[in-house]
Design a protein around this motif. Structure first.
Motif, mmCIF file in Angstrom:
data_model
loop_
_atom_site.group_PDB
_atom_site.id
_atom_site.type_symbol
_atom_site.label_atom_id
_atom_site.label_comp_id
_atom_site.label_asym_id
_atom_site.label_seq_id
_atom_site.Cartn_x
_atom_site.Cartn_y
_atom_site.Cartn_z
ATOM 1 N N ASP A 115 75.139 -41.752 66.937
ATOM 2 C CA ASP A 115 74.085 -41.785 67.955
ATOM 3 C C ASP A 115 73.622 -43.207 68.242
ATOM 4 O O ASP A 115 73.173 -43.511 69.356
ATOM 5 C CB ASP A 115 72.912 -40.891 67.551
ATOM 6 N N ARG A 172 75.856 -29.613 72.431
ATOM 7 C CA ARG A 172 75.223 -30.419 71.395
ATOM 8 C C ARG A 172 73.999 -29.660 70.918
ATOM 9 O O ARG A 172 73.142 -29.291 71.724
ATOM 10 C CB ARG A 172 74.839 -31.793 71.957
ATOM 11 N N TYR A 220 77.493 -35.850 77.836
ATOM 12 C CA TYR A 220 77.908 -35.952 76.439
ATOM 13 C C TYR A 220 79.212 -36.732 76.263
ATOM 14 O O TYR A 220 79.581 -37.078 75.142
ATOM 15 C CB TYR A 220 78.097 -34.559 75.832
ATOM 16 N N LYS A 231 64.672 -40.428 73.828
ATOM 17 C CA LYS A 231 66.097 -40.594 73.510
ATOM 18 C C LYS A 231 66.932 -39.814 74.528
ATOM 19 O O LYS A 231 67.764 -38.978 74.165
ATOM 20 C CB LYS A 231 66.366 -40.121 72.084
ATOM 21 N N LEU A 252 70.829 -38.900 74.538
ATOM 22 C CA LEU A 252 71.404 -37.856 73.697
ATOM 23 C C LEU A 252 71.435 -36.502 74.393
ATOM 24 O O LEU A 252 72.010 -35.552 73.860
ATOM 25 C CB LEU A 252 70.606 -37.713 72.400
ATOM 26 N N GLU A 272 73.978 -45.772 72.139
ATOM 27 C CA GLU A 272 72.732 -46.208 72.774
ATOM 28 C C GLU A 272 73.033 -47.163 73.921
ATOM 29 O O GLU A 272 73.714 -48.170 73.740
ATOM 30 C CB GLU A 272 71.839 -46.928 71.763
ATOM 31 N N GLY A 282 72.701 -35.975 67.258
ATOM 32 C CA GLY A 282 73.208 -37.192 67.862
ATOM 33 C C GLY A 282 74.683 -37.133 68.176
ATOM 34 O O GLY A 282 75.254 -38.131 68.635
#
Length: 584
Positions: free
Chosen positions: A133, A563, A70, A516, A519, A137, A568
């Motif tokens: 978010d 999270r 994170y 994803k 994340l 990437e 995100g």
């Protein structure tokens, strides 16, 4: 139903008067700075309220203890000539999460001779809001995909007129008529790393709605509620690409939605509540709703096989509920309902690169989704000291609208924004299921101490039509709960609580979430998953006198780095906050 109520003007009688409230609040995790002021004034039948709130937030700090995935280890410094990848000196600071916002409310009220008429004006706007978010990437080669990705100022304006009259007659005891106009404005701005063209998409939605609601008491033990609703939406969407090098280069680009699309609905509804006696009552309700949506598509950038689409759908839905109370300490209820949701413009006409390598394109063949819901609830009070409650619920969804792989003119991938992207579309899955349980206990202890705990567990699956198997439903999160112990006496309240949520393993995650992986944390097998978490929080309030009240506390005392599922952005670390409220 999510039912929001803003502050309501109070009356002051013949002499008139004015009262107000001012609040200042600050917090450490994002250096929040909030100020609020509202004034309530009036005389005789007239009154009004003026309210203003300003909030400013810096970049948010995450906790120190938790998954290293994170951390915000690097970020992009955007430039007009070139972008630069920079190492974050403090990886717990989530660069580019700060923003500020303004909120304004003006209300005027007239109440006399069984009439209560309210006019409200609401306005809210923000600064540019970074899309965190998208800014984290990865590009697959150790860098970051986007140099810029932010929402422009998000504006919301509403004019609302509400007229209520209490006057018993053969048709109604009370009626409420509401008319409102709303305007939403938002924009999206994005640019890939070291590309000079900034893609900008602008949306505006104008909404008109009218409600007429009536209530009537029949025979003293039966109430009937009925009414009608009209809603009309008009959507404007435009897009450009601008050369950030300052040479004046501007070109048209693919819009997010079909410009000029409309979405309209008409509904009639009624419900009846009958009380047989003090122990048993039932409620029946019905609603007919019809939706019409029209859209025209620009095929300049995306070669759609159609240029126009129209959907017209209607459905009759209903509900039934029963409540049985053997005595004042027991309550048992059973509810069942059907539900209907017609596709909206976002479902039908969106063009959106949802994540790296995937592009959502319009699908004119989608149909409404239907839901069948049931729940049973039991609560029991023991000696006015302990209350226990439990509810089980189940929803069966048909024609569920989900995002799946799609094709465009027979092709499963297209070139979009300089990248080959897998084509996806919103489609109707055959079935989906959501079921779960929620329970709670509240206990009053001696010495003004109270204890409570509430827990929620749910599961959701949809049928993968390609291989007829069940896969996890994205919007069904892990179990979660909160437990509290508090002391309250006179004007002081102190509370210690724990909030917590469960783990979502890799094999429990929806396919769209697995893609994803940046994340999420990574498990021992190298797969993404969402770890469980907990926080300990202390808060207190103290009303010094009729004019002053202080509030404050410490959230996430153990400084956990976590999270929430499908989020995100990482939650705040240890957060110390304080607020002062002045009433005058």
């Amino acid at each position: 139903v999510m039912d929001f109520h803003t502050v309501k003007p109070l009356h002051f009688g013949e002499k008139g008067g004015i009262i107000g409230q001012a609040t200042l609040r600050s917090g450490s995790a994002n250096f929040e700075k909030t100020g609020h002021l509202h004034l309530n004034y009036g005389k005789k039948a007239w009154s009004g309220i003026t309210s203003y709130t300003f909030s400013d937030f810096d970049d948010q700090a995450m906790g120190l203890e938790g998954p290293t995935e994170y951390l915000r280890r690097k970020y992009v410094e955007a430039g007009s000539d070139s972008d630069r990848l920079v190492i974050n000196p403090d990886a717990t600071i989530q660069k580019f999460t700060g923003y500020h916002q303004h909120n304004f409310i003006q209300k005027v009220r007239f109440a006399k001779n069984k009439w209560d008429i309210n006019y409200g004006f609401h306005y809210s706007t923000t600064s540019d809001v970074p899309r965190y978010d998208r800014l984290i990437e990865p590009d697959g080669s150790g860098g970051l995909r986007n140099a810029e990705w932010y929402y422009g100022p998000q504006e919301w304006m509403m004019h609302n007129l509400r007229m209520k009259r209490d006057s018993g007659n053969v048709i109604y005891d009370q009626f409420v008529i509401t008319a409102a106009y709303q305007r939403f404005k938002e924009s999206r701005h994005s640019r890939r790393f070291n590309r000079h063209w900034l893609r900008e998409q602008f949306e505006q939605v104008d909404v008109l709605n009218f409600n007429a609601d009536f209530t009537k008491d029949l025979w003293g033990n039966t109430d009937i509620f009925y009414g009608a609703e009209i809603v009309t939406n008009s959507i404007g969407s435009r897009a450009t690409e601008t050369d950030i090098r300052g040479n004046g280069g501007v070109a048209d680009a693919q819009t997010r939605y079909p410009d000029g699309a409309s979405w309209n609905s008409l509904a009639f509804y009624t419900s009846v509540n009958h009380r047989f006696n003090d122990k048993f009552s039932w409620q029946l309700g019905g609603r007919y709703q019809h939706h019409v949506m029209r859209a025209s598509f620009d095929t300049t950038f995306i070669p759609l096989p159609f240029t126009d689409a129209e959907l017209s759908n209607g459905a009759l839905t209903g509900s039934a509920g029963f409540v049985y109370m053997p005595d004042s300490t027991w309550r048992i209820s059973l509810n069942g309902a059907t539900a209907f949701r017609a596709p909206n413009v976002d479902d039908l006409g969106k063009v959106f690169d949802s994540e790296p390598g995937n592009l959502i394109v319009p699908n004119a063949e989608i149909k409404p989704e239907y839901a069948y819901n049931g729940d049973v609830s039991i609560s029991k009070v023991f000696g006015d000291l302990v209350k226990v409650e439990a509810t089980g619920f189940y929803t069966y969804l048909t024609n569920a609208l989900v995002r799946r792989d799609f094709s465009l003119n027979g092709e499963d991938s297209v070139l979009f924004d300089g990248e080959m992207s897998n084509v996806q579309g919103i489609q109707n899955a055959s079935q989906a299921y959501v079921y779960g349980f929620q329970g709670g206990i509240d206990i009053d202890l001696p010495f003004d101490i109270g204890v409570s705990s509430h827990f929620n567990w749910q599961r959701g699956y949809e049928v993968d039509s390609e291989n007829d198997t069940l896969v996890p439903l994205r919007h069904a999160g892990p179990w979660f709960g909160v437990s509290r112990i508090y002391w309250q006496r006179s004007n002081v309240r102190i509370e210690l609580n724990a909030q917590y949520a469960g783990t979502v393993r890799a094999d429990e995650m929806a396919p769209s979430e697995i893609s994803k992986d940046y994340l999420y944390a990574i498990d021992e097998n190298g797969d993404p998953y969402s770890p469980g978490w907990y926080t300990l929080n202390l808060k207190a309030s103290w009303r010094l006198n009729r004019y002053l009240m202080m509030l404050g506390g410490v959230e996430n005392i153990t400084n956990r780095r976590y999270r929430t599922y499908s989020s995100g952005i990482a939650a705040p670390g240890t957060h110390v906050y304080a607020s002062l409220k002045v009433t005058f």
